[in-house]
Design a protein around this motif. Structure first.
Motif, PDB file in Angstrom:
ATOM      1  N   THR A  85      23.481 -49.845  27.066  1.00  0.00           N
ATOM      2  CA  THR A  85      22.412 -50.364  26.226  1.00  0.00           C
ATOM      3  C   THR A  85      21.727 -51.529  26.938  1.00  0.00           C
ATOM      4  O   THR A  85      22.117 -51.913  28.051  1.00  0.00           O
ATOM      5  N   THR A  86      20.765 -52.117  26.303  1.00  0.00           N
ATOM      6  CA  THR A  86      20.048 -53.260  26.870  1.00  0.00           C
ATOM      7  C   THR A  86      20.854 -54.549  26.762  1.00  0.00           C
ATOM      8  O   THR A  86      20.426 -55.583  27.262  1.00  0.00           O
ATOM      9  N   THR A  87      22.022 -54.472  26.103  1.00  0.00           N
ATOM     10  CA  THR A  87      22.917 -55.629  25.986  1.00  0.00           C
ATOM     11  C   THR A  87      24.310 -55.195  26.435  1.00  0.00           C
ATOM     12  O   THR A  87      24.484 -54.127  27.025  1.00  0.00           O
ATOM     13  N   ASP A  88      25.305 -56.007  26.119  1.00  0.00           N
ATOM     14  CA  ASP A  88      26.686 -55.663  26.473  1.00  0.00           C
ATOM     15  C   ASP A  88      27.314 -54.666  25.506  1.00  0.00           C
ATOM     16  O   ASP A  88      28.435 -54.206  25.713  1.00  0.00           O
ATOM     17  N   ARG A  89      26.615 -54.341  24.459  1.00  0.00           N
ATOM     18  CA  ARG A  89      27.129 -53.390  23.466  1.00  0.00           C
ATOM     19  C   ARG A  89      27.273 -52.007  24.094  1.00  0.00           C
ATOM     20  O   ARG A  89      26.416 -51.564  24.852  1.00  0.00           O
ATOM     21  N   GLU A 177      13.224 -58.308  22.263  1.00  0.00           N
ATOM     22  CA  GLU A 177      14.412 -58.240  23.117  1.00  0.00           C
ATOM     23  C   GLU A 177      15.700 -58.656  22.404  1.00  0.00           C
ATOM     24  O   GLU A 177      16.799 -58.540  22.968  1.00  0.00           O
ATOM     25  N   ASP A 178      15.595 -59.110  21.170  1.00  0.00           N
ATOM     26  CA  ASP A 178      16.798 -59.476  20.413  1.00  0.00           C
ATOM     27  C   ASP A 178      17.590 -58.249  19.967  1.00  0.00           C
ATOM     28  O   ASP A 178      18.742 -58.378  19.545  1.00  0.00           O
ATOM     29  N   TYR A 179      16.978 -57.069  20.039  1.00  0.00           N
ATOM     30  CA  TYR A 179      17.671 -55.844  19.635  1.00  0.00           C
ATOM     31  C   TYR A 179      18.473 -55.269  20.797  1.00  0.00           C
ATOM     32  O   TYR A 179      18.170 -55.509  21.964  1.00  0.00           O
ATOM     33  N   SER A 180      19.492 -54.488  20.451  1.00  0.00           N
ATOM     34  CA  SER A 180      20.304 -53.780  21.438  1.00  0.00           C
ATOM     35  C   SER A 180      19.999 -52.294  21.318  1.00  0.00           C
ATOM     36  O   SER A 180      20.222 -51.695  20.260  1.00  0.00           O
ATOM     37  N   CYS A 181      19.479 -51.699  22.401  1.00  0.00           N
ATOM     38  CA  CYS A 181      19.027 -50.314  22.336  1.00  0.00           C
ATOM     39  C   CYS A 181      19.688 -49.454  23.415  1.00  0.00           C
ATOM     40  O   CYS A 181      19.813 -49.892  24.569  1.00  0.00           O
ATOM     41  N   PRO A 182      20.084 -48.231  23.078  1.00  0.00           N
ATOM     42  CA  PRO A 182      20.625 -47.322  24.091  1.00  0.00           C
ATOM     43  C   PRO A 182      19.610 -47.052  25.195  1.00  0.00           C
ATOM     44  O   PRO A 182      18.416 -46.886  24.929  1.00  0.00           O
TER      45      PRO A 182
END
Length: 203
Positions: A85-89, A177-182
């Motif tokens: 994802t766009t984060t560590d998630r 950018e605060d969202y986490s996206c696949p």
């Protein structure tokens, strides 16, 4: 006389008030529904400054040539994996199947996914995740790719399903950018320009 004045006042007030509201724009019902969500401060992924000046998302012209029938080849018993994802998630997904179809004279395929959450949460029952990039990505469409919602109930008995690329949307990360996206897997890049659906967001 007073009653007549009151009726006229109320009529003028509501008329002016309704004119002050921004109408939901869109060429199709899908576009209008999507714009309505983005216009709603309680649901919109837009940042406050973008929401203030938001009039509607930018779409490619609706084109029926981007509505195709795909053959689904199911891939049962595939293992769950951590999707980037766009984060560590790292949400867990598995491959549900491969969609094969013809577009612009080319034989193409996309892998469709189903998340572990979709298996466990009744509200996501039957929902399938279809991310893709194409030759417009990073140019006129969002570089991270676009998504299409499809559902198991729409798969016909002969394992075909209609894909409408006019009804595609950006991940929320395209707006905030605060969202986490696949992130779209590399195997889901289409070597054609999909000039249908939503365009990149101009901030």
């Amino acid at each position: 006389m007073k009653k007549l004045f009151l009726i006229l006042f109320v009529s003028i007030f509501f008329s002016c008030n309704s004119q002050g509201k921004r109408a939901v724009v869109g060429e199709t019902e899908y576009q209008r529904e999507l714009n309505a969500v983005y216009k709603d401060a309680s649901k919109s992924p837009l940042k406050k400054r973008d929401l203030k000046k938001f009039k509607g998302l930018d779409f490619y012209p609706v084109d029926s040539s981007y509505v195709v029938t795909a053959k689904l080849i199911k891939t049962p018993d595939t293992p769950f994996f951590e999707m980037a994802t766009t984060t560590d998630r790292k949400p867990l997904y598995r491959e549900f199947g491969v969609l094969k179809f013809t577009l612009q004279g080319k034989e193409l395929s996309l892998t469709v996914y189903k998340s572990k959450e979709e298996y466990e949460d009744p509200k996501y029952e039957g929902y399938l995740f279809l991310p893709f990039t194409d030759d417009t990505s990073g140019d006129s469409s969002y570089g991270g790719g676009r998504y299409m919602d499809i559902y198991e109930k729409n798969i016909l008995d002969d394992n075909t399903i209609v894909l409408n690329f006019n009804n595609t949307y950006n991940p929320y990360c395209a707006y905030n950018e605060d969202y986490s996206c696949p992130l779209t897997p590399r195997k889901n890049h289409l070597d054609v320009a999909i000039k249908a659906g939503v365009k990149d967001f101009k901030k």
